[in-house]
Scaffold this motif. Structure first.
Motif, PDB file in Angstrom:
ATOM      1  N   VAL A 155      -8.608  87.565 -49.838  1.00 55.34           N
ATOM      2  CA  VAL A 155      -8.115  86.396 -49.115  1.00 55.34           C
ATOM      3  C   VAL A 155      -9.121  86.021 -48.038  1.00 55.34           C
ATOM      4  N   VAL A 156      -9.429  84.727 -47.949  1.00 56.15           N
ATOM      5  CA  VAL A 156     -10.345  84.197 -46.935  1.00 56.15           C
ATOM      6  C   VAL A 156      -9.620  83.094 -46.170  1.00 56.15           C
ATOM      7  N   THR A 157      -9.684  83.119 -44.851  1.00 56.71           N
ATOM      8  CA  THR A 157      -9.187  82.007 -44.042  1.00 56.71           C
ATOM      9  C   THR A 157     -10.346  81.466 -43.225  1.00 56.71           C
ATOM     10  N   LEU A 158     -10.360  80.152 -42.979  1.00 55.42           N
ATOM     11  CA  LEU A 158     -11.520  79.526 -42.352  1.00 55.42           C
ATOM     12  C   LEU A 158     -11.109  78.600 -41.220  1.00 55.42           C
ATOM     13  N   GLY A 159     -12.047  78.340 -40.320  1.00 55.14           N
ATOM     14  CA  GLY A 159     -11.844  77.379 -39.244  1.00 55.14           C
ATOM     15  C   GLY A 159     -12.568  76.078 -39.551  1.00 55.14           C
ATOM     16  N   TYR A 160     -12.005  74.970 -39.087  1.00 55.30           N
ATOM     17  CA  TYR A 160     -12.666  73.671 -39.254  1.00 55.30           C
ATOM     18  C   TYR A 160     -12.295  72.772 -38.091  1.00 55.30           C
ATOM     19  N   ARG A 161     -13.193  71.828 -37.772  1.00 58.85           N
ATOM     20  CA  ARG A 161     -12.970  70.930 -36.640  1.00 58.85           C
ATOM     21  C   ARG A 161     -11.770  70.013 -36.879  1.00 58.85           C
ATOM     22  N   VAL A 162     -11.002  69.802 -35.824  1.00 58.88           N
ATOM     23  CA  VAL A 162      -9.814  68.957 -35.887  1.00 58.88           C
ATOM     24  C   VAL A 162      -9.862  67.921 -34.770  1.00 58.88           C
ATOM     25  N   GLY A 163      -8.874  67.024 -34.757  1.00 59.15           N
ATOM     26  CA  GLY A 163      -8.795  66.028 -33.696  1.00 59.15           C
ATOM     27  C   GLY A 163      -9.990  65.094 -33.682  1.00 59.15           C
ATOM     28  N   SER A 164     -10.330  64.609 -32.502  1.00 57.08           N
ATOM     29  CA  SER A 164     -11.434  63.654 -32.369  1.00 57.08           C
ATOM     30  C   SER A 164     -12.743  64.205 -32.905  1.00 57.08           C
ATOM     31  N   LEU A 165     -13.040  65.465 -32.609  1.00 53.70           N
ATOM     32  CA  LEU A 165     -14.322  66.037 -33.015  1.00 53.70           C
ATOM     33  C   LEU A 165     -14.400  66.267 -34.521  1.00 53.70           C
ATOM     34  N   GLY A 166     -13.248  66.328 -35.182  1.00 50.79           N
ATOM     35  CA  GLY A 166     -13.242  66.567 -36.618  1.00 50.79           C
ATOM     36  C   GLY A 166     -13.082  65.336 -37.471  1.00 50.79           C
ATOM     37  N   PHE A 167     -12.443  64.271 -36.919  1.00 48.18           N
ATOM     38  CA  PHE A 167     -12.091  63.155 -37.788  1.00 48.18           C
ATOM     39  C   PHE A 167     -12.241  61.771 -37.171  1.00 48.18           C
ATOM     40  N   LEU A 168     -12.742  61.648 -35.944  1.00 47.49           N
ATOM     41  CA  LEU A 168     -12.946  60.321 -35.364  1.00 47.49           C
ATOM     42  C   LEU A 168     -14.012  59.571 -36.163  1.00 47.49           C
ATOM     43  N   SER A 169     -13.753  58.298 -36.453  1.00 44.35           N
ATOM     44  CA  SER A 169     -14.684  57.517 -37.268  1.00 44.35           C
ATOM     45  C   SER A 169     -14.690  56.065 -36.819  1.00 44.35           C
ATOM     46  N   THR A 170     -15.868  55.477 -36.816  1.00 45.09           N
ATOM     47  CA  THR A 170     -15.984  54.046 -36.531  1.00 45.09           C
ATOM     48  C   THR A 170     -15.871  53.217 -37.802  1.00 45.09           C
ATOM     49  N   GLY A 171     -15.759  53.884 -38.932  1.00 46.68           N
ATOM     50  CA  GLY A 171     -15.657  53.166 -40.192  1.00 46.68           C
ATOM     51  C   GLY A 171     -16.984  52.719 -40.758  1.00 46.68           C
ATOM     52  N   ASP A 172     -18.090  53.185 -40.165  1.00 46.57           N
ATOM     53  CA  ASP A 172     -19.420  52.849 -40.689  1.00 46.57           C
ATOM     54  C   ASP A 172     -20.340  54.056 -40.521  1.00 46.57           C
ATOM     55  N   SER A 173     -21.605  53.887 -40.846  1.00 44.34           N
ATOM     56  CA  SER A 173     -22.539  55.007 -40.853  1.00 44.34           C
ATOM     57  C   SER A 173     -22.871  55.554 -39.467  1.00 44.34           C
ATOM     58  N   SER A 174     -22.543  54.797 -38.411  1.00 39.90           N
ATOM     59  CA  SER A 174     -22.874  55.282 -37.072  1.00 39.90           C
ATOM     60  C   SER A 174     -22.003  56.476 -36.671  1.00 39.90           C
ATOM     61  N   LEU A 175     -20.806  56.552 -37.220  1.00 40.19           N
ATOM     62  CA  LEU A 175     -19.906  57.667 -36.938  1.00 40.19           C
ATOM     63  C   LEU A 175     -18.930  57.736 -38.114  1.00 40.19           C
ATOM     64  N   ILE A 307     -12.292  56.955 -46.170  1.00 44.36           N
ATOM     65  CA  ILE A 307     -13.166  56.673 -47.318  1.00 44.36           C
ATOM     66  C   ILE A 307     -14.543  56.371 -46.748  1.00 44.36           C
ATOM     67  N   ASP A 308     -15.441  57.359 -46.780  1.00 46.09           N
ATOM     68  CA  ASP A 308     -16.729  57.246 -46.097  1.00 46.09           C
ATOM     69  C   ASP A 308     -17.898  56.939 -47.029  1.00 46.09           C
ATOM     70  N   GLY A 309     -17.638  56.869 -48.327  1.00 51.29           N
ATOM     71  CA  GLY A 309     -18.718  56.606 -49.271  1.00 51.29           C
ATOM     72  C   GLY A 309     -19.575  57.811 -49.569  1.00 51.29           C
ATOM     73  N   ASP A 310     -19.205  58.971 -49.022  1.00 49.81           N
ATOM     74  CA  ASP A 310     -19.991  60.191 -49.192  1.00 49.81           C
ATOM     75  C   ASP A 310     -19.076  61.332 -49.634  1.00 49.81           C
ATOM     76  N   PHE A 311     -18.379  61.936 -48.686  1.00 48.62           N
ATOM     77  CA  PHE A 311     -17.423  62.968 -49.079  1.00 48.62           C
ATOM     78  C   PHE A 311     -16.347  62.368 -49.969  1.00 48.62           C
ATOM     79  N   LEU A 312     -15.827  61.205 -49.556  1.00 52.46           N
ATOM     80  CA  LEU A 312     -14.867  60.452 -50.366  1.00 52.46           C
ATOM     81  C   LEU A 312     -15.491  59.104 -50.727  1.00 52.46           C
TER      82      LEU A 312
END
Length: 487
Positions: A155-175, A307-312
């Motif tokens: 079993v493996v458990t992992l950490g990942y960024r959440v909140g603003s630092l994990g998912f804030l987006s401007t909807g374009d390539s700048s962020l 939908i970022d055109g990269d991961f999704l």
């Protein structure tokens, strides 16, 4: 009697001398050493806590490989959570240096070799959570010990960024956003590259997660960046098609955050946000807790994947071809929505979409009643399985803390661990090392069968067409109702 005592002592001494352990493990970043614990006769486990799977992430950047370390890294303590809001939403805690994972490796009679691997992704509305989960008296919710020991899986458990630092987006390539999903993907890739050194099979990896973690698992199956990295997936109470799982208008919320931290909302916004204090950014990305039938709380999960055109590269519904080779298990709790509805419609506590089928798919409904139903406000007596009620059973808490549970709770926990680990091993929850209370049929295009899981589960709990009337209403009736416009 004296001879018996000598034999017992000799047996204990022999086992102590030959105690099974990986010892020091060599990874791509360097050597690590965990803690070896004895669980019973010829049953040991190595536990590694706090292994870095990436370097300290740059602000609003994809994770990069860890530069490595000299000497032997003592992996015996959980690392801090990623920076996030407190439960009161008026303060923050955690750190930006948070991309670490934990590993539980069972040894039965001999050192682990080529074992199936289960990778856990926690939930928390993409706003909160940690690889170790909630803690009470050093009893961590996401400890993998019971699953690993009973199911004979790593079993493996992992950490990942959440909140603003994990998912804030401007909807374009700048962020562009989705940094938390990239963290998860980096951990999955690390497991694929390194788990063989821990006795795991890199070609038999299963992802599993709940709520936002369940949706994350779904996203990881849909992205084109995970080809060949894992074989199976389990989504509990959340998938990529949930209405809260994708933010369709990230720019609007990014501008709200920018104004709170005194950044402009023009073309300089992303540059300013990247230089802003991370605690201020996190605090600015708070959840609006005021809910109502017209503006439900679940719609306030605005810090979610985009939908970022990269991961999704496209809408999730258009990406199922990427998951064609993934065995998939998905399900819900029978009252998953209660945690949200309690905010939106407080009176609910008073007295009184078909998805495409990919590869091999199994569906379930978890319905073990909430243990607090009728005992503590706001838990009414009719409450079934609330959101996240399944976690304690999947992670074996009725076994690790037996005084807090009845025998029936150990039954349902045993059922879930058996189904989950059998699926991780074979792609079929019925086939594996552990027996199950009844056979769980495949979900197919022409027979939408599912199993209802609770302490009474037997053959009579295999059902068909989960909540058919509700599915029909949301997918057929509601879309065809006339639209009323008002000024």
């Amino acid at each position: 009697m004296a001879m018996l005592g000598i034999l017992v002592a000799a047996t204990v001494l022999l086992e102590a001398v030959s105690a099974t352990s990986l010892g020091v493990v060599t990874t791509e970043g360097g050597q690590v050493e965990g803690k070896n614990i004895r669980l019973g006769y010829q049953r040991h486990m190595d536990v590694f806590k706090g292994i870095p799977f990436a370097g300290v992430p740059g602000r609003f950047e994809k994770p990069k490989r860890h530069p490595g370390w000299d000497g032997i890294l003592k992996a015996t303590e959980y690392k801090d959570r990623c920076l996030q809001l407190t439960i009161t939403l008026n303060d923050v805690y955690g750190t930006e240096d948070c991309l670490y994972l934990n590993i539980w490796v069972p040894h039965i009679k001999s050192v682990a070799s080529n074992l199936p691997v289960m990778v856990w992704i926690y939930g928390g509305g993409f706003l909160a959570g940690g690889s170790m989960g909630a803690n009470f008296l050093d009893n961590y919710l996401y400890s993998g010990q019971e699953i690993a020991d009973r199911g004979n899986v790593i079993v493996v458990t992992l950490g990942y960024r959440v909140g603003s630092l994990g998912f804030l987006s401007t909807g374009d390539s700048s962020l562009p956003g989705n940094y938390g999903l990239w963290d998860q993907q980096a951990a999955i890739a690390w497991v694929h590259r390194n788990i063989a050194s821990f006795g795991g099979d890199p070609n038999n990896v299963t992802l599993f997660g709940e709520s936002a973690g369940g949706a994350s698992v779904s996203f990881q199956t849909l992205t084109p960046h995970n080809k060949g990295l894992f074989k199976r997936a389990i989504s509990q109470s959340g998938v990529a098609l949930c209405p809260w799982a994708v933010n369709k208008n990230p720019r609007r919320f990014a501008e709200e955050v920018a104004l709170k931290v005194n950044c402009p909302t023009d073309h300089n916004m992303a540059t300013c946000l990247k230089m802003t204090d991370p605690k201020a950014l996190t605090l600015a990305g708070t959840l609006h807790m005021s809910g109502s039938p017209d503006a439900p709380l679940v719609n306030n999960l605005v810090l979610s994947p985009v939908i970022d055109g990269d991961f999704l590269p496209d809408e999730p519904s258009n990406l199922f071809h990427n998951a064609a080779d993934i065995d998939y298990m998905a399900g819900v709790n029978d009252m998953d929505g209660h945690i949200f509805t309690g905010f939106d419609v407080p009176s609910v506590n008073s007295a009184l979409v078909d998805t495409p089928v990919t590869g091999r798919t199994y569906s379930y409904l978890f319905s073990e009643p909430n243990r607090l139903g009728g005992l503590l406000a706001p838990f009414p007596s009719w409450l079934g399985a609330d959101h996240a009620d399944d976690l304690q059973y999947v992670f074996g808490k009725p076994f690790s803390t037996p005084l807090g549970y009845w025998p029936r709770h150990r039954d349902v926990s045993g059922y879930m661990i058996a189904y989950w680990t059998n699926f991780a091993k074979t792609g079929d929850p019925n086939r594996g090392d552990l027996s199950v209370p009844t056979s769980w049929p495949l979900f197919t295009s022409n027979r939408h069968e599912f199993i209802e899981i609770n302490s009474k589960t037997d053959g009579s709990f295999v059902r068909e067409k989960l909540r058919l009337r509700f599915v029909n209403f949301w997918t057929s009736v509601l879309p065809n109702l006339p639209i009323m416009y008002s000024e």
